[in-house]
Scaffold this motif. Structure first.
Motif, PDB file in Angstrom:
ATOM      1  N   VAL A 175      18.277  -3.782  53.524  1.00  0.00           N
ATOM      2  CA  VAL A 175      19.565  -3.317  54.000  1.00  0.00           C
ATOM      3  C   VAL A 175      20.592  -4.302  53.462  1.00  0.00           C
ATOM      4  N   CYS A 190      23.738  -4.265  49.957  1.00  0.00           N
ATOM      5  CA  CYS A 190      24.270  -3.396  48.902  1.00  0.00           C
ATOM      6  C   CYS A 190      23.159  -2.727  48.109  1.00  0.00           C
ATOM      7  N   ILE A 207      18.952 -12.765  59.136  1.00  0.00           N
ATOM      8  CA  ILE A 207      18.163 -11.998  60.103  1.00  0.00           C
ATOM      9  C   ILE A 207      16.670 -12.035  59.769  1.00  0.00           C
ATOM     10  N   PRO A 254      27.231  -9.113  61.736  1.00  0.00           N
ATOM     11  CA  PRO A 254      27.924  -7.971  61.130  1.00  0.00           C
ATOM     12  C   PRO A 254      27.089  -6.698  61.151  1.00  0.00           C
TER      13      PRO A 254
HETATM   14  C1  LIG Z   1      19.746  -4.793  62.384  1.00  0.00           C
HETATM   15  C2  LIG Z   1      20.897  -4.662  61.465  1.00  0.00           C
HETATM   16  N1  LIG Z   1      21.852  -5.590  61.538  1.00  0.00           N
HETATM   17  C3  LIG Z   1      22.916  -5.517  60.729  1.00  0.00           C
HETATM   18  C4  LIG Z   1      23.031  -4.504  59.832  1.00  0.00           C
HETATM   19  C5  LIG Z   1      24.262  -4.396  58.975  1.00  0.00           C
HETATM   20  N2  LIG Z   1      24.100  -4.914  57.622  1.00  0.00           N
HETATM   21  C6  LIG Z   1      23.888  -4.100  56.609  1.00  0.00           C
HETATM   22  S1  LIG Z   1      23.799  -4.905  55.142  1.00  0.00           S
HETATM   23  C7  LIG Z   1      24.052  -6.391  55.903  1.00  0.00           C
HETATM   24  C8  LIG Z   1      24.137  -7.658  55.146  1.00  0.00           C
HETATM   25  C9  LIG Z   1      24.049  -7.509  53.721  1.00  0.00           C
HETATM   26  O1  LIG Z   1      24.155  -8.747  53.126  1.00  0.00           O
HETATM   27  P1  LIG Z   1      23.066  -9.233  52.118  1.00  0.00           P
HETATM   28  O2  LIG Z   1      21.722  -9.168  52.688  1.00  0.00           O
HETATM   29  O3  LIG Z   1      23.505 -10.579  51.665  1.00  0.00           O
HETATM   30  O4  LIG Z   1      23.118  -8.181  50.936  1.00  0.00           O
HETATM   31  P2  LIG Z   1      24.282  -7.888  49.917  1.00  0.00           P
HETATM   32  O5  LIG Z   1      24.978  -6.691  50.421  1.00  0.00           O
HETATM   33  O6  LIG Z   1      25.151  -9.100  49.862  1.00  0.00           O
HETATM   34  O7  LIG Z   1      23.588  -7.636  48.633  1.00  0.00           O
HETATM   35  C10 LIG Z   1      24.200  -6.227  57.261  1.00  0.00           C
HETATM   36  C11 LIG Z   1      24.459  -7.340  58.164  1.00  0.00           C
HETATM   37  C12 LIG Z   1      22.009  -3.545  59.811  1.00  0.00           C
HETATM   38  N3  LIG Z   1      22.041  -2.493  58.985  1.00  0.00           N
HETATM   39  N4  LIG Z   1      20.947  -3.665  60.614  1.00  0.00           N
END
Ligand SMILES: Cc1ncc(C[n+]2csc(CCOP(=O)(O)OP(=O)(O)O)c2C)c(N)n1
Ligand SMILES: Cc1ncc(C[n+]2csc(CCOP(=O)(O)OP(=O)(O)O)c2C)c(N)n1
Ligand code: SF4
Ligand code: SF4
Ligand code: SF4
Ligand code: SF4
Ligand code: SF4
Ligand code: SF4
Ligand SMILES: [Mg+2]
Ligand SMILES: [Mg+2]
Lengths: 243, 360, 102, 185, 360, 243, 102, 185
Positions: free
Chosen positions: A48, A50, A98, E31
């Motif tokens: 989860v 981008c 997380i 977030p």
């Molecule tokens: C349990 C849960 N918490 C939070 C989210 C929201 N969420 C979606 S993507 C994300 C973080 C993305 O950041 P990263 O892992 O650094 O990936 P990037 O988008 O930077 O590639 C979060 C907090 C979720 N979908 N599920």
């Protein structure tokens, strides 16, 4: 010289922003899968983040996991199908916030999987909040005056952190901010897959990657940020290579 | 071993062995009383049958390992008790959304919070209504004896595969900890098992598959996926309701109870009948789908219901809904490790008889 | 002359290839593609040495180099000319669409 | 209270083998084809304190595994006597390990079987078989179960893990029973 | 700013500012769309008012930070959306068990699993019945406009303190994302606030205090603690039910809806009335305790209910229970990001009128 | 010479098994609290584990936390009450399995708290299952033939793991298996509390501790196990001391 | 003569003090206390040098050393003599009471 | 459909400022004391693709923030025209950024206002103010909101963060309106 789209990548236009590092890393992983001829026995996990739409781009089986849990999901898959190639592709929020616990324990168990870790120092998908790897002073939507070491602590260095775990086979930090870096990054990714084929255990490649959008920089500035700022805090190199 | 081939096992062991017999080959769990015998048993048995046991670093890791193992095609299971099951809620919602078969056992203990380690039935809502987010359903089995636990655990794997839906065994500390003679019968599928055409094992000879729970595009994609889930729930509801009835035919008062409580209530029914009181019992075996017909029927013939549950009152809502609030529903129950005995259920029955002229 | 080609419908106008080309042989065109991105273009095909550094950095696999015996794929879909000049679209998300996120 | 059920509690310190004792009794029941449920009452206790196991035996379906009011209580130490004396049903049986109980049973409506289980076990060379001595006494006093079934229960239980313990446990059973028989005479 | 002192804010910002105004001085969150403006706003505002903002490493850490901050005496809050709220279930059960005041916001999104980021009301059961283990209850507020969100958020802190019970703001992606003019009124406690005699701040001048949820000894200690909780829930149920009624007096058909859906349903009521149909609306403002009286009343006067919810059917059960299944209950709803409009609610009303002779 | 019960400890008999290390560590923490005169401004967190009843023994405010979450709870408390002294007392299951993430992030944020980490290489309270720190070959109820490095991975070394985090102030590993070790352990614990008083950030003392019951050893054998086996795998010493 | 004392009601019979005493001045008695533990006892009060090593290792704070001017606390509660000999109670949990756990 | 409500949608690429445009319109409503709700429809889109903001304006209580059938659509690019043309209510208004739209509106029942918003913005020195040019055109065409309210909305929005942008945005607004007015004449 010839340069074309690897078969492990579908002929689709990605949803990534212009100048985003994810696209480069996707291609590298796909090229490695092609070169190793493992596409038909590879299963990838989408995080989860981008890269959640990974499954729209890779031409192999993909399972999309809950935020932070790809290492656990990959563990389940690999134990059931030990001769398949399982890779996780995770952002810094996913892997180092997380999913910290899942990462550390899969690594320590020496799960024979490959992890591609995209460190872009930000939560890309949710719109630019602080990540565990956000740099001191870096402005994000939740550190609007810049990350402050006294309240948020310093950025977490994943390769350094994992290197103390005896169970880990291979750790390397690379970047995709210059063409040269990209070429090196591919070598590291290949090694991380070869390790799995040879049953060496947990391999992780940390990729310093650009997020121009949430850094609020142009792609060019973003590349400079990686080269001039991030590489200082996150030195490139091999952090572990267990024989 | 007795001459009848029965062996003395604890409930947790009975359930574990049933899983092994049913072909469960992947177990991930995290210790928590009163279900520790499950991971312990699995850690020993799994290697013997060529399966995998993993003591996960947490309940969250465990449920996500199940997500992976199920996607990879294994019959798989995790178990825990109340606080640990709360931690699994996100993962359960994902598994249900992805329509992955698996078996999840909750040997309920006293809550809320850390509570205690006495048995309880206070996770009813969580199991039956869904403690995780979104509209999903678990098939929930509530065995009340160890032989039934053995049988339903086997069935759980079949129904999980058949409906592509996670199945929860909703037990409790008593069921897990008590020992009874059980016959280890060989496994027989209870339904014809469909081919697992969702499995991710590499795309050799087929198109790549994607297993996901995200439905972004078009904007109604997730609504359609929900429709699909609801259709599946409808099918399960039509096909799978299970219950047991005891002396309800002429009953003025019908006890509603499930699991271990129902077993105890049966004792109370016996006492009541000995005392000339027309008391019966409906015991749902599936808590979801909820067997509403017997309650509808009883609401026509009986004067009153008595719900007995080891909680502050959760199951009672489904009894009311199933009986369409047609008859008064009395309640005997408490959370936090309170156990009923046949005697105190009977006392409650007496009070009801005394204060209410049941037959008017 | 290298058999190099930039797929303008794939290009997101990030400019990374521009700075990466050792020959300074890529520039941003005045074109917007159908997704609204300005596109990169090869200045002089004959100048290209097929080093593929541009391909390495391109996040969108928009640059292809064909084996010399291969014919390049069909024509591009639709390029629309506007009066809008070179605008690196990396900027275009300065304003994040609220909610368009996980 | 449900008729035909015999409810037994075995209580002592953690480590006195009350769980094993309950287990062996339950196994004997299985061998004899009786319905049985066994349970460890783990309500209040964690480590330390008293531990107790309960067994319900019946020829019919057993309602619940709980024993609130035991017909038979095998009491391995003083705190267990203090705790359970009042709960035993009227005319019930209390088997007392007098080695670790320092007062008499107060109630008049109980049948009491006293046995120096710990001392006998100690003489046998392992104080931890006191539980089995007590079972022997219980069996001799009640005739609820055959000695041979209990002996087979011991075999079944120990053979896999601790085969070495089978003999001493069987001897403990024998001596417990004998001691009771002697008192009876 | 307008002349009326109203400013345009998004729902998430409205809620955050209300919390700050009400004296919330500790916020921990993680977030997740569609509630990201909450941590973002808090990260800016908290330092300005001398409070603490922490972006936790996970939702689990966040809810446990709240556990600590509340025990330390702060007014505190966390917010998330569906999957994140699932992860908080264990922590919520602990907080409820420990009777610690705090405010938890769930800006629901489409589920189950990762789902999507459209708004949803499919976490109703989780919020209202308890997605965590054990018999506990959250006070659940369901605002339907931004001014109401502002007010109820303030009240939430008061009621949390007053009843020593966590309060959930059950919003959704629309409520969180929409912008409306809101007046930032100053905070006024809605109840007289009790002294916080449970706070752990060092035992200077008093005996050491223990905050715990484990009740081992004697064996009925946890039952007694549950009795205490139940007594508190009874008190809340007696005192706090809130709802709004629209044109129910003479209504033949009463719509039941909450939150943003109720607001939309109001539009449908208007259309129906314009078309001469006697349609009314009951909108629970507290989802727990559930305002059953208006439904009981309506069950006497109206012919039929229509439940509208953005889920596959959860809230409908409470409507049935509250109305004692006295009148038929129609349903319009779906999970997964389906939104009703006044028009399609009105269509449903028309269908009901066409197929059923409402007044017989 | 005088030796008596510290005032920070209530005059209660513990529920711990004979020879259990928890009792020793309780006393040391209490003595340190006494010596620093901070009892009335100290708040301890009880873990889920054998030490869950901590609150029956310590004569100061105690909050009992969910399994693995004491660092998060302590963070909440400390941020609200920065001038109080907050300590967490955690087992290896609590700190290094289910609570891995909370531990790492509280440590990395440099939360100004003190953690006493009881490494007894087992899940004591639940009856002896494998812990993250269980040693290779060690038999537990879930590794009945001994922990196997290929499936369970090697034991996690918490001090080593945390030492890469820049946010951490102080890490020391001690034991309570000999009187001398006990005396050293107290010094380390004292330092970990003094650090907090002086605002230095996250301090953790890892204590190698005996669990005779679940190790299925006599207390004497258990002490030998710590001295002869555990100290080899978990070397004692200071792993970090940030000035 | 050191003012040392072992509180037999607190002692859990773990024997750790026995091996820790540099003077070999502690042994396990033949006594069980009311919780069923055999207890440690000082062999010869006059032999003790008050080094307190035994106190350091004792997990149960069962050993106290008083300042010489202090009177030791009241008598022990109840010690019960049995024929059961020295039995380190560390063993006593070999059989873990099932369920008596979190 | 609820009477007295005006429903507006602003649609374009992410980054074309549709959210800002919606925000400014909503602010102008607040200034004029109108009821208003604003919303970003974030259904299908993540990054890339079209983004759209919706505004509902009314003198009465507003039922919901959704705009399924807009009265007014401000269309900033081709894909948005393709997507929303059919949804506009009959006799509704479509404001078209003709710089990035390469076909005509097909429907006959719509009022169409064409403006080369991107080109005008480009001439102003910042292509990103095309959104404001379009708002200007919309305002001039509808008279739904005062130009002064919109100007104040721009001030309010930008003054805190990007004060430098106030002037160019105001100028964009003016030119958009002027252009429309010119067409009208
Ligand atoms: C349990 C849960 N918490 C939070 C989210 C929201 N969420 C979606 S993507 C994300 C973080 C993305 O950041 P990263 O892992 O650094 O990936 P990037 O988008 O930077 O590639 C979060 C907090 C979720 N979908 N599920
Ligand atoms: C969420 C949750 N999972 C599991 C448990 C069960 N549990 C209680 S204590 C414990 C482990 C204790 O081990 P450790 O932390 O090493 O402490 P020790 O008892 O060894 O001192 C576990 C798994 C629980 N109470 N809650
Ligand atoms: S937000 Fe950042 S990480 Fe995500 S696609 Fe855009 S540039 Fe890439
Ligand atoms: S291949 Fe090399 S020379 Fe040719 S355009 Fe690309 S970077 Fe320039
Ligand atoms: S690097 Fe690729 S996407 Fe970026 S401008 Fe060049 S061709 Fe276009
Ligand atoms: S089980 Fe182990 S850790 Fe727990 S009290 Fe007993 S010896 Fe100590
Ligand atoms: S104080 Fe020292 S000499 Fe005296 S008994 Fe204890 S260890 Fe032995
Ligand atoms: S160390 Fe303490 S508890 Fe152990 S035997 Fe000695 S006095 Fe008793
Ligand atoms: Mg990231
Ligand atoms: Mg431990």
């Amino acid at each position: 010289m010839e340069f074309k789209r690897p078969t492990a990548l579908l002929d689709a236009c990605t949803h990534y922003c212009g100048g985003c590092g994810h696209g480069i890393v996707h291609r590298l992983v796909a090229e490695v899968i092609d070169e190793l001829g493992i596409r038909q026995r590879t299963i990838g996990t989408a995080p989860v983040g981008c890269a959640v739409l990974l499954y729209d781009y890779f031409n192999c089986d993909i399972i999309e996991c809950a935020h932070g849990r790809p290492p656990a999901v990959a563990t389940g898959m690999k134990r059931v199908l030990p001769d398949r190639i399982i890779f996780t592709y995770q952002g810094d929020g996913d892997l180092a916030a997380i999913g910290t616990s899942e990462t550390i324990h899969a690594a320590n168990r020496g799960e024979n999987i490959t992890t591609i870790f995209i460190n872009n120092a930000i939560y890309g998908m949710t719109g630019g909040q602080m990540a565990p790897t956000t740099m001191i002073g870096q402005r994000t939507t939740t550190t609007q005056d810049g990350r402050d070491i006294t309240s948020e602590g310093p950025p977490i260095k994943v390769c350094e952190l994992l290197s103390s775990l005896d169970g880990v086979a291979y750790l390397q930090r690379v970047a995709v901010s210059t063409a040269k870096d990209v070429i090196k990054a591919k070598k590291a990714i290949k090694k991380a897959f070869v390790n799995q084929i040879e049953g060496r255990g947990y391999s992780l490649v940390e990729v310093l990657s650009m997020c121009p959008t949430d850094w609020k920089l142009t792609p060019k500035q973003a590349v400079d940020f990686v080269n001039n700022e991030m590489k200082k805090v996150f030195p490139l190199g091999v952090y572990k290579d267990k024989k | 071993m007795s001459s009848q081939g029965k062996i003395l096992l604890k409930g947790n062991e009975v359930m574990s062995e049933a899983a092994i017999q049913a072909g469960c080959r992947f177990f991930a769990g995290y210790p928590i009383t009163p279900q520790n015998e499950v991971p312990e048993y699995m850690s020993k048995r799994m290697p013997q049958v060529g399966g995998t046991f993993i003591q996960a670093e947490s309940e969250i890791a465990a449920i996500n390992m199940i997500f992976g193992a199920s996607a990879a095609g294994a019959r798989c299971m995790t178990s825990s008790s109340s606080p640990g099951i709360s931690l699994k809620q996100e993962g359960i919602s994902y598994i249900a959304a992805a329509q992955l078969p698996c078996v999840i056992a909750n040997m309920q203990r006293g809550g809320p919070g850390l509570g205690n380690i006495r048995a309880s039935q206070a996770d009813y809502f969580q199991a039956v209504k869904g403690g995780g987010h979104g509209d999903y359903r678990l098939i929930v089995f509530a065995p009340s004896t160890l032989p039934e636990l053995y049988k339903l655990t086997m069935n759980a794997f079949d129904y999980a595969d058949y409906y592509r839906n996670p199945v929860m065994i909703l037990g409790d500390g008593i069921l897990g900890q008590m020992a009874e003679p059980v016959e280890i019968l060989p496994y027989e599928p209870i339904v014809e098992l469909p081919e697992k055409d969702f499995v991710l094992d590499g795309c050799k000879g087929r198109k790549p598959r994607v297993l996901k729970t995200l439905f972004l595009r078009p904007s109604m994609a997730l609504v359609r996926h929900n429709d699909l889930l609801q259709a599946s729930y409808k099918k399960i509801t039509a096909e799978l309701k299970l219950h047991e009835e005891t002396e309800t035919d002429d009953a003025e008062l019908v006890i509603a109870a499930y699991g271990i409580t129902a077993r105890i209530a049966k004792g109370a029914v016996k006492i009541a009948r000995q005392n000339g009181m027309k008391v019966g019992l409906i015991r749902p075996i599936t808590l979801w789908p909820f067997p509403d017909e017997p309650f509808k029927r009883a609401a026509r013939t009986a004067d009153r219901f008595l719900v007995v549950e080891m909680s502050g009152g959760q199951f009672i809502e489904d009894v009311k809904l199933a009986s369409e609030c047609k008859k008064p529903v009395e309640f005997l129950g408490s959370g936090g490790g309170w156990y009923p005995t046949p005697d105190n259920i009977f006392e409650k029955i007496q009070t009801i008889y005394e204060t209410e002229a049941l037959v008017d | 002359m290298a058999n190099i080609e930039i797929d303008k419908e794939r290009c997101k106008g990030c400019c990374l290839c521009v700075s990466e080309c050792p020959r300074g042989n890529i520039r941003m065109s005045e074109l917007l593609n159908s997704s609204g991105h300005t596109c990169a273009e090869i200045i002089e095909l004959s100048e290209c040495n097929a080093c593929a550094l541009c391909c390495q950095i391109c996040p969108d696999l928009a640059i292809r180099i064909h084996a010399s015996d291969e014919t390049p794929p069909g024509p591009l879909i639709r390029i629309q000319e506007t009066g809008v000049s070179k605008q690196p679209s990396g900027d275009r998300k300065q304003e994040t669409p609220i909610g368009g996120q996980e | 209270m449900t008729d035909h059920e015999t409810k037994i509690i075995i209580a002592g310190f953690g480590g006195q083998g009350v769980v094993v004792a309950g287990n062996i009794i339950a196994r004997a029941c299985v061998i004899e084809g009786k319905n049985v449920t066994g349970m460890v009452s783990y309500g209040a206790e964690m480590r330390g304190g008293t531990a107790n196991a309960t067994v319900v035996i019946s020829d019919r379906e057993i309602a619940g595994p709980f024993v609130e009011r035991p017909d038979i209580a095998i009491i391995m130490n003083q705190p267990s006597l203090d705790k359970f004396e009042d709960m035993i049903v009227s005319r019930g049986l209390a088997v007392l390990n007098t080695s670790l109980v320092d007062r008499n049973v107060q109630r008049r409506d109980l049948d009491v079987a006293e046995i120096e289980a710990s001392r006998i076990a100690h003489r046998l060379g392992n104080v931890r078989v006191a539980n089995i001595v007590a079972i022997g006494a219980f069996a001799a006093r009640t005739n609820l179960l055959e000695m041979s079934s209990l002996a087979r229960g011991i075999e079944d239980l120990f053979k896999s893990k601790k085969a070495a313990l089978v003999d001493i446990n069987k001897e403990a059973l024998r001596q417990g029973a004998q001691m009771m028989a002697r008192f009876k005479e």
